[in-house]
Write an enzyme that holds these catalytic residues in place. Structure first.
Site, PDB file in Angstrom:
ATOM      1  CG  ASP A   3      -6.134  53.776  60.829  1.00  0.00           C
ATOM      2  OD1 ASP A   3      -7.138  54.482  60.646  1.00  0.00           O
ATOM      3  OD2 ASP A   3      -5.938  53.116  61.862  1.00  0.00           O
ATOM      4  CG  HIS A  50      -9.469  52.817  57.899  1.00  0.00           C
ATOM      5  ND1 HIS A  50      -9.235  52.577  59.239  1.00  0.00           N
ATOM      6  CD2 HIS A  50      -9.216  51.636  57.267  1.00  0.00           C
ATOM      7  CE1 HIS A  50      -8.879  51.308  59.401  1.00  0.00           C
ATOM      8  NE2 HIS A  50      -8.852  50.717  58.219  1.00  0.00           N
TER       9      HIS A  50
END
Length: 919
Positions: free
Chosen positions: A246, A273
């Protein structure tokens, strides 16, 4: 093309941590805890209680250290709380594993590990709450085991999170580390991996530094953010490497307040991310500096995300010297993170500066403000975007190339500079993979050539001024002749004449010493005297002094077991007891022999060296077809026997002694050069064979051919150069731990113990078949304190001095002891299943003890360990350089070449390319 050269608002002096942050230093250690488990064997016990107890007892400003203990490198724990002012250090070869038992993390509702409508019902693995000055340090690992099955369930933590995503509910999974309402928290060099959920959250905290941190979790592990500063201020994340599933970093300004004054400096991101701000920005995010960052393979690059359910003002954000490649959205500023969100918290982004930011590969550029009434304000300077990068630009006030560009509705055709091929040269670093230390180093074929018999035995004398004296014992008549001359005969059952016929070995040696002196005086050409020993067991000591003419002791029986010299002595034997047993044997011998006896008889205890049954000082001594045995505990072993000091003997002030545990040498070669053994057997338990130089860094050579040595602990030890060829070395399993060798070779001595075409065997005992014995440990000679680790003593220090001493808490260690590094190389040999397959070389005692020293495999290890101990090898020890200290192959301390290693069927396979394996 439009050049992007201007800046906008927000001077960089304000967009950063307001603290003066420098590289952290490890805190003092209050307690060292050593690991007791091996991950490959399964984590069967929890270390929670002892770790937490140590943390609770540790004074503020100090740390609890988790350390490996040889192959035992794993700690296994449930949730831990780090108190205020206290830190945790995880050593390089140690790993702290989070338990997969969900019940341990449950907050009371029995919902941790259960997907439900309500989330966040799990306690984190490590909590730092309302603390000041705490931290986590070290080059070791904290592993959340997110990819392992949750105890009692059929899913891993990560699989549970993915299922919750499909089922549109919440996953109750523990975070790895939570910092809350704290001040001045530091993470330094620690490696975090496989977190079930977020790795690190920093909430409502003033002052957090992460420096040199490595975060490593698979790209498909859901909600595994790297580091999330939340409603906090004065944050620095520097020189770190993050790849995860993430956000690599997500700066959030949620309900707890704004996040401000953040420096993200000199970092590298991989899967994840991206460098994110949001999605919670409702309390504001401001004064953020992101400088010298590389992003390689992140889904988004530089990202600000929010929506109307959680939006607020994000301002004064500077991105400087950033390189991005292989990103789907290299620049991603979006106010509609959740397009279905409802609310009135409209995100506003302003004073956002991109200075020397380069996207090298095509990816979507998103600059999407909420509406015309809430535009974003963004500036680009000296930045570039790869050609063919799609664009989504809405409601943006941009400053590009000294031009203000207003995008009222939407633009998709802005022209950007295309990055040159050199703009980000050398900016992308490989992720520093955690490679376990190679505890089984191998020689190259070229290096192995240095360990032939001719090379190892080529010189003698002081290491700094070696005497070249080529010696090949395989060409000597001891190895080649079928029949040897006879000058004296030893036969316990024959009539002795005291001239050539003797009943004891020592009597024959005494006569050879006398005759040799006369031969030398007469300038006789006789080069050697030969003693033939008839079969039988000769229960006596055998002392060979320095001789005028070398002596050969041999039997004509090819079975060495038929001709044995045996006696019982051990290191704790009182000098008076030794004298009582053996005074008669040395009553009428040459003064050179009597001097050896006299050096022991008046000692309080005779010590390790005094326990030798056969003691050789004569250069050129040879033995063939003979057994040398210390029968201490060999005739009748009683592992439970104890006796008071007055009976057994012990060093002053010690408690009653367990008989079975003493050093008891069978054969000692002291200072003698060109000593040769052909088909001999050397039998004992602890310290069986002692090979001792006459002076520090002085090469004396011994050669063992077709011979046999057995024992249990440190049973081949010393500082000479010894070559074992086509022999058998047997480990006895009467103890649960065994070390074949304990070399204390000086760092300047080219060679220590070399084993070539040797069979390392065992006695078939349960202890041996456990496969956890060692090839050796390097004898930390006469140590009194260790500079290589902290000891569980308050204010402990061990510093360099001329003497070795210790009086708690201060000690000194000499250069002489530091330089006894110990060298052993094994080539072309067969190593039995009793030897630990992955970790055959052991530290000298365990970390946290005064006697600790880590295994050192090369001069590079020696050099580095000195530096880490605070000792400058050049300034403090006077070395010119590492290369001058031990050039070429002499810089190798412990190594192997072309060995086979038999392993037990249940054992873990050896690492590829380490050693060949025999099933």
């Amino acid at each position: 093309m439009i050049a992007m050269t201007t800046t906008l608002n927000a001077p960089s002096s304000r967009a950063q941590d307001t603290r003066q942050v420098s590289e952290p230093r490890l805190p003092a250690v209050c307690t060292v805890l050593t690991a007791s488990q091996v991950y490959a064997e399964g984590l069967r016990q929890l270390d929670t209680a002892r770790i937490q107890a140590a943390l609770n007892a540790c004074p503020a400003g100090q740390a609890v250290q988790l350390a490996a203990n040889n192959e035992k490198d794993s700690f296994h724990s449930g949730p831990l709380q780090i108190p205020s002012g206290v830190s945790l250090i995880v050593d390089r070869d140690a790993t702290l594993y989070a338990s997969t038992d969900a019940d341990l993390y449950d907050k009371g509702g029995k919902t941790c590990g259960v997907n439900a409508q309500k989330g966040r019902t799990c306690t984190p693995f490590i909590t730092i709450d309302q603390a000041r000055g705490s931290g986590i340090y070290g080059d070791g690992v904290i592993d959340g085991q997110g990819g392992q099955l949750v105890q009692g369930k059929s899913e891993t933590w990560w699989q549970m999170a993915r299922r919750a995503q499909r089922e549109k509910n919440e996953h109750n999974i523990p975070r790895l580390i939570e910092i809350k309402k704290s001040q001045d928290i530091t993470f330094y060099r620690i490696r975090l991996r496989n977190s079930p959920n977020f790795h690190v959250t920093v909430s409502q905290t003033d002052g957090f530094t992460a420096w040199g941190v490595k975060i490593d979790t698979p790209a498909d592990a859901r909600n595994t953010d790297g580091i999330d500063p939340i409603s906090s201020r004065n944050i620095t994340i520097a020189h770190s490497y993050i790849r995860t599933g993430d956000d690599n970093i997500a700066i959030k300004g949620g309900n707890g307040g704004a996040t401000e004054n953040v420096s993200i400096l000199n970092n590298h991101f991989y899967s994840g991310h991206g460098m994110s701000i949001g999605s919670e920005t409702n309390s504001g995010v401001r004064r953020i500096l992101v400088k010298n960052l590389s992003l390689d393979g992140t889904t988004s690059g530089l990202r600000i995300k929010s929506d109307v359910s959680r939006g607020g003002v994000v301002e004064q954000v500077r991105y400087e010297d950033v390189c991005i490649r292989n990103s789907k959205r290299p620049i991603d500023l979006d106010t509609r993170y959740d397009r279905t969100a409802v609310g009135d918290k409209i995100p506003t982004y302003k004073a956002i500066v991109f200075d020397r930011v380069h996207s090298l590969t095509p990816g979507r550029i998103v600059l999407r403000a909420y509406d015309q009434a809430h535009p974003m304000y963004v500036s680009f300077a000296q930045s570039s975007v790869a050609a063919n990068s799609p664009q989504l630009i809405q409601f943006a006030n941009l400053q590009i190339a000294q031009k203000n560009i207003t995008v009222a509705e939407q633009a998709e055709n802005l022209v950007w500079d295309n990055p040159s091929s050199s703009v980000c040269a050398n900016r992308f670093a490989d992720f520093p993979v955690h490679t376990p230390f190679d505890f089984r180093p191998q020689l190259s074929s070229q290096q192995a050539q240095a360990y032939t018999i001719e090379n190892v035995l080529r010189s003698t004398g002081p290491a700094d001024k070696p005497l070249i004296d080529p010696w090949n014992p395989l060409s000597d008549e001891l190895a080649t002749a079928t029949k040897l001359p006879v000058d004296y005969v030893v036969d316990a059952n024959a009539l002795a004449d005291g001239k050539t016929q003797f009943n004891t070995v020592q009597a024959a040696i005494n006569q050879a010493v006398l005759d040799g002196r006369q031969l030398l005086a007469a300038k006789s050409k006789k080069a050697r005297l030969y003693i033939l020993v008839k079969p039988g067991t000769y229960r006596e000591l055998m002392y060979v002094p320095a001789t005028a003419v070398p002596i050969t002791l041999y039997s004509n029986e090819s079975d060495a077991q038929k001709t044995k010299i045996a006696a019982s002595a051990h290191a704790a034997l009182l000098g008076t007891a030794y004298s009582h047993r053996y005074a008669a044997q040395f009553a009428q011998v040459d003064p050179s022999i009597q001097e050896m006896y006299a050096s022991l008889k008046d000692r309080p205890v005779i010590g390790t060296s005094g326990s030798a049954i056969a003691w050789i000082r004569g250069h050129g001594f040879q033995a063939k077809n003979i057994t040398f045995q210390n029968t201490y505990n060999k005739d009748q072993v009683d592992t439970n026997a104890e006796c008071p000091n007055t009976v057994c003997g012990a060093t002053a002030g010690t408690a009653p002694v367990v008989v079975v545990q003493h050093q008891a040498v069978a054969l000692m070669v002291e200072g003698a050069d060109k000593v040769q053994f052909e088909n001999v057997r050397v039998l004992g338990f602890q310290d069986t064979l002692f090979l001792r130089s006459s002076a520090i860094a002085h090469t004396a050579r011994s050669f063992f051919h077709r011979s046999y040595v057995e024992g249990n602990v440190d049973f081949i030890f010393g500082d000479t150069t010894a070559y074992f060829y086509r022999s058998e070395i047997k480990s006895l399993g009467d103890r649960s731990t065994s070390y074949v060798t304990a070399p204390n070779t000086n760092v300047r001595t080219p060679y220590g113990f070399v084993f070539n075409e040797v069979n390392f065997t065992h006695d078939g005992s349960a202890n041996a078949l456990a496969g956890k014995f060692y090839l050796g440990r390097q004898w930390f000679h006469t140590q009194k304190c260790t500079p290589y680790a902290t000891i569980n003593v308050a204010s402990y220090r061990c510093t360099l001095a001329d003497v070795d001493a210790y009086q708690a808490p201060l000690g000194t260690i000499s250069k002489k002891v530091l330089e006894t590094v110990g060298k052993t190389v094994i080539l072309n040999s067969s190593i039995g299943e009793h030897i630990h397959a992955q970790h055959p070389w052991a530290d000298w005692n365990k970390k946290g003890s005064l006697a600790f020293r880590p295994a050192q495999f090369s001069v590079a290890d020696f050099w580095r360990n000195l530096q880490q101990a605070g000792l400058d090898p050049v300034q403090h020890l006077g070395y010119d350089s590492m290369e001058s200290l031990a050039p070429a192959t002499t810089g190798i301390f412990l190594s192997e070449f072309n060995n086979t290693h038999r392993v037990l069927p249940a054992a873990v396979s050896l690492q590829k390319n380490q050693v060949s394996e025999v099933k």
